[in-house]
Design a protein around this motif. Structure first.
Motif, mmCIF file in Angstrom:
data_model
loop_
_atom_site.group_PDB
_atom_site.id
_atom_site.type_symbol
_atom_site.label_atom_id
_atom_site.label_comp_id
_atom_site.label_asym_id
_atom_site.label_seq_id
_atom_site.Cartn_x
_atom_site.Cartn_y
_atom_site.Cartn_z
ATOM 1 N N PHE A 69 0.831 -1.206 0.000
ATOM 2 C CA PHE A 69 0.000 0.000 0.000
ATOM 3 C C PHE A 69 0.863 1.252 0.000
ATOM 4 O O PHE A 69 0.611 2.204 -0.739
ATOM 5 N N VAL A 70 1.900 1.247 0.837
ATOM 6 C CA VAL A 70 2.799 2.405 0.920
ATOM 7 C C VAL A 70 3.428 2.669 -0.442
ATOM 8 O O VAL A 70 3.437 3.808 -0.938
ATOM 9 N N TYR A 71 3.932 1.614 -1.074
ATOM 10 C CA TYR A 71 4.576 1.763 -2.385
ATOM 11 C C TYR A 71 3.588 2.290 -3.428
ATOM 12 O O TYR A 71 3.902 3.193 -4.205
ATOM 13 N N SER A 72 2.375 1.722 -3.431
ATOM 14 C CA SER A 72 1.369 2.110 -4.421
ATOM 15 C C SER A 72 0.999 3.584 -4.289
ATOM 16 O O SER A 72 0.957 4.318 -5.281
ATOM 17 N N TRP A 73 0.753 4.028 -3.075
ATOM 18 C CA TRP A 73 0.352 5.421 -2.854
ATOM 19 C C TRP A 73 1.485 6.375 -3.236
ATOM 20 O O TRP A 73 1.239 7.415 -3.857
ATOM 21 N N ARG A 74 2.699 6.020 -2.867
ATOM 22 C CA ARG A 74 3.842 6.868 -3.228
ATOM 23 C C ARG A 74 4.003 6.932 -4.745
ATOM 24 O O ARG A 74 4.282 7.993 -5.309
ATOM 25 N N ARG A 75 3.821 5.809 -5.407
ATOM 26 C CA ARG A 75 3.974 5.765 -6.863
ATOM 27 C C ARG A 75 2.935 6.656 -7.536
ATOM 28 O O ARG A 75 3.242 7.349 -8.519
ATOM 29 N N THR A 76 1.709 6.643 -7.040
ATOM 30 C CA THR A 76 0.646 7.431 -7.673
ATOM 31 C C THR A 76 0.859 8.929 -7.486
ATOM 32 O O THR A 76 0.641 9.707 -8.424
ATOM 33 N N VAL A 77 1.285 9.360 -6.308
ATOM 34 C CA VAL A 77 1.464 10.809 -6.082
ATOM 35 C C VAL A 77 2.795 11.323 -6.622
ATOM 36 O O VAL A 77 2.982 12.529 -6.766
ATOM 37 N N ASP A 78 3.703 10.426 -6.948
ATOM 38 C CA ASP A 78 4.977 10.841 -7.532
ATOM 39 C C ASP A 78 4.710 11.564 -8.857
ATOM 40 O O ASP A 78 4.081 11.010 -9.752
ATOM 41 N N PRO A 79 5.156 12.816 -8.997
ATOM 42 C CA PRO A 79 4.870 13.552 -10.251
ATOM 43 C C PRO A 79 5.407 12.864 -11.495
ATOM 44 O O PRO A 79 4.884 13.076 -12.597
ATOM 45 N N LYS A 80 6.417 12.013 -11.353
ATOM 46 C CA LYS A 80 6.969 11.294 -12.510
ATOM 47 C C LYS A 80 5.953 10.316 -13.100
ATOM 48 O O LYS A 80 6.012 9.986 -14.281
ATOM 49 N N THR A 81 5.029 9.847 -12.273
ATOM 50 C CA THR A 81 4.013 8.896 -12.746
ATOM 51 C C THR A 81 2.955 9.582 -13.594
ATOM 52 O O THR A 81 2.346 8.958 -14.467
ATOM 53 N N VAL A 82 2.734 10.863 -13.362
ATOM 54 C CA VAL A 82 1.707 11.661 -14.057
ATOM 55 C C VAL A 82 0.337 10.981 -13.919
ATOM 56 O O VAL A 82 -0.373 10.750 -14.901
ATOM 57 N N SER A 83 -0.033 10.664 -12.702
ATOM 58 C CA SER A 83 -1.337 10.053 -12.455
ATOM 59 C C SER A 83 -2.441 11.087 -12.597
ATOM 60 O O SER A 83 -2.398 12.143 -11.966
#
Length: 533
Positions: A99-113
């Motif tokens: 969960f921690v990894y997923s949330w960080r990945r989504t809010v990371d601007p590099k992901t452009v979610s």
């Protein structure tokens, strides 16, 4: 939800062996764009293969997901979730760190979610998404393998409902790193946490399947072995396949509804889905930019539409006249139980008034110093009612507004979305489906600089009211409601966006198919309990 939400019958078809009747054959209106929950623009279908802390059950009720138990601190800011013993589709244990990894990945601007802003209530999420702070400062942490602790910047009255959304589910860092850029581009480059897993899909597929996930924690209640999907863009073709037993559900056009509404297999339900016109306030054409930024022009474009004729005569499929940007039957006033949709109304902004429309149109043209305008309507031809809607708007505007020339660009959904994201349009005829049962699911879209605010609408008073509702008034349901109603009235008075209709979905369903759960907001189609009788 809806994300841009193409909240349409995202369902499917293929023939299957008669020896296994627990197979559902459905039709999709377009290709499945992605199965990466950080990058998806809607979860109407893929909510069946991914799961968060909770799921949406019948009548929109919150039901168990990966969370075994949860508690919230007295100040409403710290949520603690204890995970159940659950596994990924490959047999790996689902952990708190996922969960921690997923949330960080989504809010990371590099992901452009496109949905990163839904995390903004979490501590530091917004500044992280704006690139001003490292992702490890996000207000989520793992305590051991089975406990997730989330810190919010303020209490959130709809946080538990939000946690039913697959966007907030876990992702496996091991799998993301293993596949790199391939992750989420093919069904084999992914692991799944929900009742089903995807098979035989890549981003260009016109057919794919969901198959039962035998590692799912609640697999004993999942009766379906397989769901076959097939892209079928023509509703007549879908209905023919339904009649031949090749499809179990078939979405219907307006004309088909008129002819089939008395059949035993006919089904209908209203979704929190608003079709609307998104004006480009940053149009590359200088004259059109000024025109669409002119309130009188926008009012005229709204007042020229007879929404009663549009929904009852042109469509005739049960779709409803909207009262603003927020859908009806989504949320009710905590003090008197009135529908938010009724409270947002501003007289004279959305009612058909040919005389007033012409007056405002002439006034707007005079302010611009011109006698005519040429505007292009951009839309996706994969949306329900797309063709009759475009024909109606073009005809109606030409008839009511002197000096207007309307060109229609009704093109495939991905192409339309690409143009919208680039700001390459005058008016984008698009839609929004509610992600959860709260007015903010609609009202956050027109806030300045949000990812779905393609037209770049910006109003300081509006932004301030939304900020107030989500901050200082967040823990006072009545004051928060008042803030949101006033904000919605600003949208209506401004005609910041012009709502066209609220969709009712009509379809034929095999009488032997039971247990489909349809939600009015969030994950639209839930097949966890579906079975073939």
């Amino acid at each position: 939800m809806l994300g841009l939400l193409s909240i349409v019958l995202v369902t499917c078809g293929n023939s299957e062996s008669k020896s296994d009747k627990q197979v559902l054959n459905l039709s999709a209106s377009g290709q499945l764009n992605t199965i990466d929950i950080s990058k998806a623009t809607g979860y109407g279908s893929i909510g069946n293969v991914f799961e968060s802390f909770y799921r949406l059950g019948k009548d929109g009720k919150i039901t168990p997901g990966l969370d075994k138990s949860s508690k919230v601190s007295a100040d409403g800011k710290i949520w603690t979730f204890k995970l159940r013993n659950a596994k990924w589709s490959n047999g790996d244990k689902i952990t708190a760190q996922d969960f921690v990894y997923s949330w960080r990945r989504t809010v990371d601007p590099k992901t452009v979610s496109p949905y990163a802003y839904l995390f903004y209530g979490v501590e530091n999420a917004q500044v992280i998404n704006e690139g001003k702070m490292p992702v490890d400062k996000l207000g989520i942490k793992a305590v051991g393998k089975d406990e997730v602790v989330i810190t919010l910047t303020k209490p959130n009255s709809y946080f538990k409902t939000l946690m039913t959304y697959p966007l907030f589910g876990p992702q496996s860092e091991k799998i993301v790193q293993k596949y790199g850029k391939k992750y989420g581009t093919n069904s084999k480059y992914m692991v799944y946490s929900g009742p089903f897993k995807v098979k035989d899909w890549d981003s260009t597929s016109d057919t794919w399947s969901f198959v039962k996930n035998n590692q799912y924690w609640d697999k004993k209640v999942v009766k379906l072995h397989k769901i076959n999907y097939q892209v079928i863009k023509n509703s007549n073709t879908a209905y023919q396949l339904f009649q031949r037993g090749k499809l179990d559900l078939a979405p219907l056009s307006s004309e088909q509804v008129k002819n089939l509404k008395d059949k035993q297999e006919f089904k209908q339900y209203s979704y929190s889905y608003i079709a609307y016109m998104d004006y480009n306030y940053n149009d590359s054409n200088e004259l059109n930019r000024k025109a669409l930024s002119n309130k009188n022009i926008r009012l005229a474009l709204s007042q020229a539409i007879d929404r009663e004729i549009l929904t009852k005569k042109v469509f005739g499929d049960g779709s409803n006249v909207p009262k603003g940007f927020v859908a009806s039957d989504l949320a009710r006033d905590p003090s008197n139980k009135k529908d938010f949709a009724d409270e947002q109304k501003v007289a004279g902004t959305m009612e058909y008034n040919k005389k007033l429309a012409r007056e405002n149109w002439k006034k707007g043209l005079k302010e611009l110093g011109v006698k005519d305008l040429s505007l292009t309507l951009l839309s996706s031809n994969e949306e329900p009612n797309s063709e009759p809607l475009m024909q109606y708007l073009q005809s109606q505007y030409t008839k009511v507004l002197p000096g207007i020339k309307i060109t229609v660009q009704n093109i495939p959904g991905n192409s339309a979305l690409s143009k919208a994201r680039k700001g390459d349009y005058d008016i984008f005829v698009t839609n929004w489906g509610g992600d959860f049962k709260d007015p903010i699911t609609f009202l956050q879209v027109p806030v300045s600089n949000t990812s779905y605010n393609y037209g770049k609408y910006s109003n300081e008073e509006y932004d301030a009211l939304i900020k107030k509702a989500e901050n200082e008034d967040a823990n006072d349901p009545n004051k928060r409601w008042e803030d949101l109603v006033e904000a919605a009235k600003i949208l209506n008075r401004d005609q910041a966006v012009t709502s066209l209709y609220q969709q009712t979905i009509s379809y034929m369903q095999n009488k032997n198919v039971k247990g489909i759960i349809q939600n009015t907001a969030g994950t639209q189609w839930n097949y966890k309990y579906t079975y073939i009788k």
